[in-house]
Design a protein around this motif. Sequence first.
Motif, PDB file in Angstrom:
ATOM      1  N   ASN A  30       0.871  -1.171   0.000  1.00 50.79           N
ATOM      2  CA  ASN A  30       0.000   0.000   0.000  1.00 50.79           C
ATOM      3  C   ASN A  30       0.912   1.225   0.000  1.00 50.79           C
ATOM      4  OD1 ASN A  30       0.771   0.556   2.687  1.00 50.79           O
ATOM      5  ND2 ASN A  30      -0.994  -0.527   3.526  1.00 50.79           N
ATOM      6  N   LYS A  31       0.371   2.377   0.270  1.00 49.06           N
ATOM      7  CA  LYS A  31       1.143   3.615   0.188  1.00 49.06           C
ATOM      8  C   LYS A  31       2.328   3.632   1.153  1.00 49.06           C
ATOM      9  CE  LYS A  31       0.521   8.648   0.474  1.00 49.06           C
ATOM     10  NZ  LYS A  31      -0.465   9.729   0.701  1.00 49.06           N
ATOM     11  N   TYR A  32       2.179   2.947   2.291  1.00 46.74           N
ATOM     12  CA  TYR A  32       3.177   3.050   3.345  1.00 46.74           C
ATOM     13  C   TYR A  32       3.960   1.756   3.597  1.00 46.74           C
ATOM     14  CZ  TYR A  32       0.412   7.197   4.398  1.00 46.74           C
ATOM     15  OH  TYR A  32      -0.247   8.389   4.305  1.00 46.74           O
ATOM     16  N   LEU A  33       3.661   0.695   2.889  1.00 46.86           N
ATOM     17  CA  LEU A  33       4.269  -0.593   3.195  1.00 46.86           C
ATOM     18  C   LEU A  33       4.830  -1.230   1.930  1.00 46.86           C
ATOM     19  CD1 LEU A  33       4.612  -2.289   5.785  1.00 46.86           C
ATOM     20  CD2 LEU A  33       2.571  -3.567   5.103  1.00 46.86           C
ATOM     21  N   VAL A  34       6.095  -1.690   2.019  1.00 48.04           N
ATOM     22  CA  VAL A  34       6.811  -2.245   0.879  1.00 48.04           C
ATOM     23  C   VAL A  34       7.385  -3.615   1.264  1.00 48.04           C
ATOM     24  CG1 VAL A  34       8.639  -1.877  -0.820  1.00 48.04           C
ATOM     25  CG2 VAL A  34       7.500   0.087   0.234  1.00 48.04           C
ATOM     26  N   LEU A  35       7.236  -4.585   0.384  1.00 41.28           N
ATOM     27  CA  LEU A  35       7.868  -5.891   0.554  1.00 41.28           C
ATOM     28  C   LEU A  35       8.987  -6.007  -0.471  1.00 41.28           C
ATOM     29  CD1 LEU A  35       7.737  -8.566   2.124  1.00 41.28           C
ATOM     30  CD2 LEU A  35       6.292  -9.460   0.290  1.00 41.28           C
ATOM     31  N   GLU A  36      10.189  -6.270   0.004  1.00 48.17           N
ATOM     32  CA  GLU A  36      11.368  -6.311  -0.857  1.00 48.17           C
ATOM     33  C   GLU A  36      12.084  -7.650  -0.711  1.00 48.17           C
ATOM     34  OE1 GLU A  36      13.903  -2.669  -1.338  1.00 48.17           O
ATOM     35  OE2 GLU A  36      15.429  -3.971  -0.456  1.00 48.17           O
ATOM     36  N   ALA A  37      12.520  -8.215  -1.826  1.00 49.42           N
ATOM     37  CA  ALA A  37      13.281  -9.463  -1.820  1.00 49.42           C
ATOM     38  C   ALA A  37      14.464  -9.312  -2.768  1.00 49.42           C
ATOM     39  CB  ALA A  37      12.410 -10.641  -2.249  1.00 49.42           C
ATOM     40  N   GLY A  38      15.546 -10.035  -2.477  1.00 53.04           N
ATOM     41  CA  GLY A  38      16.692  -9.901  -3.354  1.00 53.04           C
ATOM     42  C   GLY A  38      17.861 -10.752  -2.941  1.00 53.04           C
ATOM     43  N   PHE A  39      19.040 -10.373  -3.471  1.00 52.93           N
ATOM     44  CA  PHE A  39      20.296 -11.088  -3.256  1.00 52.93           C
ATOM     45  C   PHE A  39      21.328 -10.092  -2.766  1.00 52.93           C
ATOM     46  CE2 PHE A  39      24.507 -12.146  -4.889  1.00 52.93           C
ATOM     47  CZ  PHE A  39      24.698 -13.411  -4.350  1.00 52.93           C
ATOM     48  N   ASP A  40      22.058 -10.454  -1.717  1.00 48.93           N
ATOM     49  CA  ASP A  40      23.055  -9.575  -1.112  1.00 48.93           C
ATOM     50  C   ASP A  40      24.368 -10.331  -0.984  1.00 48.93           C
ATOM     51  OD1 ASP A  40      24.255  -7.455   0.194  1.00 48.93           O
ATOM     52  OD2 ASP A  40      23.448  -7.980   2.162  1.00 48.93           O
ATOM     53  N   ALA A  41      25.477  -9.701  -1.355  1.00 47.53           N
ATOM     54  CA  ALA A  41      26.806 -10.298  -1.215  1.00 47.53           C
ATOM     55  C   ALA A  41      27.741  -9.291  -0.555  1.00 47.53           C
ATOM     56  CB  ALA A  41      27.361 -10.721  -2.573  1.00 47.53           C
ATOM     57  N   PHE A  42      28.509  -9.758   0.407  1.00 49.62           N
ATOM     58  CA  PHE A  42      29.452  -8.888   1.101  1.00 49.62           C
ATOM     59  C   PHE A  42      30.659  -9.715   1.505  1.00 49.62           C
ATOM     60  CE2 PHE A  42      26.590 -10.760   4.128  1.00 49.62           C
ATOM     61  CZ  PHE A  42      27.381 -11.110   5.211  1.00 49.62           C
ATOM     62  N   GLY A  43      31.794  -9.036   1.734  1.00 49.73           N
ATOM     63  CA  GLY A  43      33.004  -9.768   2.066  1.00 49.73           C
ATOM     64  C   GLY A  43      34.000  -8.929   2.835  1.00 49.73           C
ATOM     65  N   SER A  44      34.965  -9.617   3.446  1.00 48.28           N
ATOM     66  CA  SER A  44      35.979  -8.950   4.240  1.00 48.28           C
ATOM     67  C   SER A  44      37.241  -9.801   4.225  1.00 48.28           C
ATOM     68  CB  SER A  44      35.475  -8.749   5.677  1.00 48.28           C
ATOM     69  OG  SER A  44      36.413  -8.035   6.455  1.00 48.28           O
ATOM     70  N   GLU A  45      38.401  -9.160   4.452  1.00 46.29           N
ATOM     71  CA  GLU A  45      39.689  -9.839   4.347  1.00 46.29           C
ATOM     72  C   GLU A  45      40.442  -9.799   5.673  1.00 46.29           C
ATOM     73  OE1 GLU A  45      43.636  -9.868   1.392  1.00 46.29           O
ATOM     74  OE2 GLU A  45      42.103  -8.294   1.232  1.00 46.29           O
ATOM     75  N   GLN A  46      41.196 -10.856   5.919  1.00 50.64           N
ATOM     76  CA  GLN A  46      42.039 -10.978   7.109  1.00 50.64           C
ATOM     77  C   GLN A  46      43.439 -11.381   6.664  1.00 50.64           C
ATOM     78  OE1 GLN A  46      41.833 -14.684   9.262  1.00 50.64           O
ATOM     79  NE2 GLN A  46      41.476 -13.606  11.205  1.00 50.64           N
ATOM     80  N   ASN A  47      44.468 -10.715   7.186  1.00 45.93           N
ATOM     81  CA  ASN A  47      45.858 -11.027   6.840  1.00 45.93           C
ATOM     82  C   ASN A  47      46.598 -11.553   8.068  1.00 45.93           C
ATOM     83  OD1 ASN A  47      45.748  -9.958   4.078  1.00 45.93           O
ATOM     84  ND2 ASN A  47      45.500  -7.977   5.080  1.00 45.93           N
ATOM     85  N   LEU A  48      47.221 -12.738   7.923  1.00 44.63           N
ATOM     86  CA  LEU A  48      47.920 -13.371   9.024  1.00 44.63           C
ATOM     87  C   LEU A  48      49.321 -13.782   8.577  1.00 44.63           C
ATOM     88  CD1 LEU A  48      45.073 -15.812  10.188  1.00 44.63           C
ATOM     89  CD2 LEU A  48      45.627 -13.583  11.194  1.00 44.63           C
ATOM     90  N   SER A  49      50.174 -14.073   9.532  1.00 40.47           N
ATOM     91  CA  SER A  49      51.500 -14.623   9.246  1.00 40.47           C
ATOM     92  C   SER A  49      51.903 -15.534  10.389  1.00 40.47           C
ATOM     93  CB  SER A  49      52.531 -13.505   9.054  1.00 40.47           C
ATOM     94  OG  SER A  49      52.655 -12.729  10.241  1.00 40.47           O
ATOM     95  N   GLY A  50      52.849 -16.451  10.110  1.00 39.08           N
ATOM     96  CA  GLY A  50      53.287 -17.374  11.152  1.00 39.08           C
ATOM     97  C   GLY A  50      54.381 -18.272  10.648  1.00 39.08           C
ATOM     98  N   THR A  51      54.661 -19.313  11.413  1.00 35.33           N
ATOM     99  CA  THR A  51      55.677 -20.292  11.033  1.00 35.33           C
ATOM    100  C   THR A  51      55.339 -21.635  11.665  1.00 35.33           C
ATOM    101  OG1 THR A  51      58.066 -20.759  11.024  1.00 35.33           O
ATOM    102  CG2 THR A  51      57.162 -19.673  12.979  1.00 35.33           C
ATOM    103  N   ASN A  52      55.665 -22.722  10.958  1.00 35.76           N
ATOM    104  CA  ASN A  52      55.566 -24.062  11.542  1.00 35.76           C
ATOM    105  C   ASN A  52      56.598 -24.969  10.879  1.00 35.76           C
ATOM    106  OD1 ASN A  52      54.474 -25.196   9.126  1.00 35.76           O
ATOM    107  ND2 ASN A  52      52.373 -24.804   9.802  1.00 35.76           N
ATOM    108  N   ASP A  53      56.752 -26.185  11.399  1.00 33.57           N
ATOM    109  CA  ASP A  53      57.802 -27.088  10.924  1.00 33.57           C
ATOM    110  C   ASP A  53      57.582 -27.544   9.489  1.00 33.57           C
ATOM    111  OD1 ASP A  53      59.035 -26.914  13.366  1.00 33.57           O
ATOM    112  OD2 ASP A  53      58.125 -28.740  14.176  1.00 33.57           O
ATOM    113  N   GLN A  54      56.313 -27.689   9.068  1.00 33.51           N
ATOM    114  CA  GLN A  54      56.024 -28.227   7.739  1.00 33.51           C
ATOM    115  C   GLN A  54      56.124 -27.164   6.652  1.00 33.51           C
ATOM    116  OE1 GLN A  54      52.300 -30.314   7.515  1.00 33.51           O
ATOM    117  NE2 GLN A  54      52.528 -30.808   5.340  1.00 33.51           N
ATOM    118  N   ALA A  55      55.513 -26.006   6.871  1.00 34.70           N
ATOM    119  CA  ALA A  55      55.451 -24.962   5.842  1.00 34.70           C
ATOM    120  C   ALA A  55      56.561 -23.937   5.962  1.00 34.70           C
ATOM    121  CB  ALA A  55      54.103 -24.258   5.916  1.00 34.70           C
TER     122      ALA A  55
END
Length: 219
Positions: free
Chosen positions: A71-96
């Motif tokens: 109606n004039k004041y009410l809306v139904l919305e549907a869709g697709f949303d994509a979002f992302g984020s990055e993380q940077n790490l460092s380290g050491t171990n016996d194998q790598a």
Amino acid sequence: MNMGKKQLVGLFAVVNVISFFMAANVMADDDSKKANYTQVKVGMFQPTGDMDDANYDNGGDFSVAYGRYLNKYLVLEAGFDAFGSEQNLSGTNDQAGSYTQDNVLVGAAGFITLKGEYSAGPVDLFGGFGGGIYSVTLASEIDSSRLGDLDTDDSDGVFGVHVVAGANYNINERFFVGVEGKYRWTDDVDIRETVASIPVEYTGDLSGYSVTLTGGFRF
């Protein structure tokens, strides 16, 4: 905030019941505005909660949506949303040996939102709530001194809810631009992998907020 499957199903049920009883009155009291629209939203994502604690950076957010005026004041919305984020790490171990690790956590959701809208001249102000089903992928690229380049990815699925608020400016009866803020809460993701004894994992929610610029077409 933990949101179980039963709560999300209940939310969708409420939205569907409202839609059923109000669909017959679509735009009955505002013939000047088209009853349907499509919209593209592009902006930034700021993780909070567990992602922020894990030192994930600000990322991007992109979504497409279809909306229907009940109606004039009410809306139904549907869709697709994509979002992302990055993380940077460092380290050491016996194998790598010594290594650097770039993790990218991406969420993709099918969502539904019920909005209340108020028009003030050419500007439409709105606020609402909704829910979605999220597919989550953690992709990792590793550069190690002993084994060279390594990569892996794994996925999980969770439920979530959100609230939105914003404004649209109507350029004419068909085209509009605007801004939207969204805050989402989700269940906890559980992804646990290892590559050359290096952990590739994320356990926690996808909670955070997005601010997007929007453009739409009414029909």
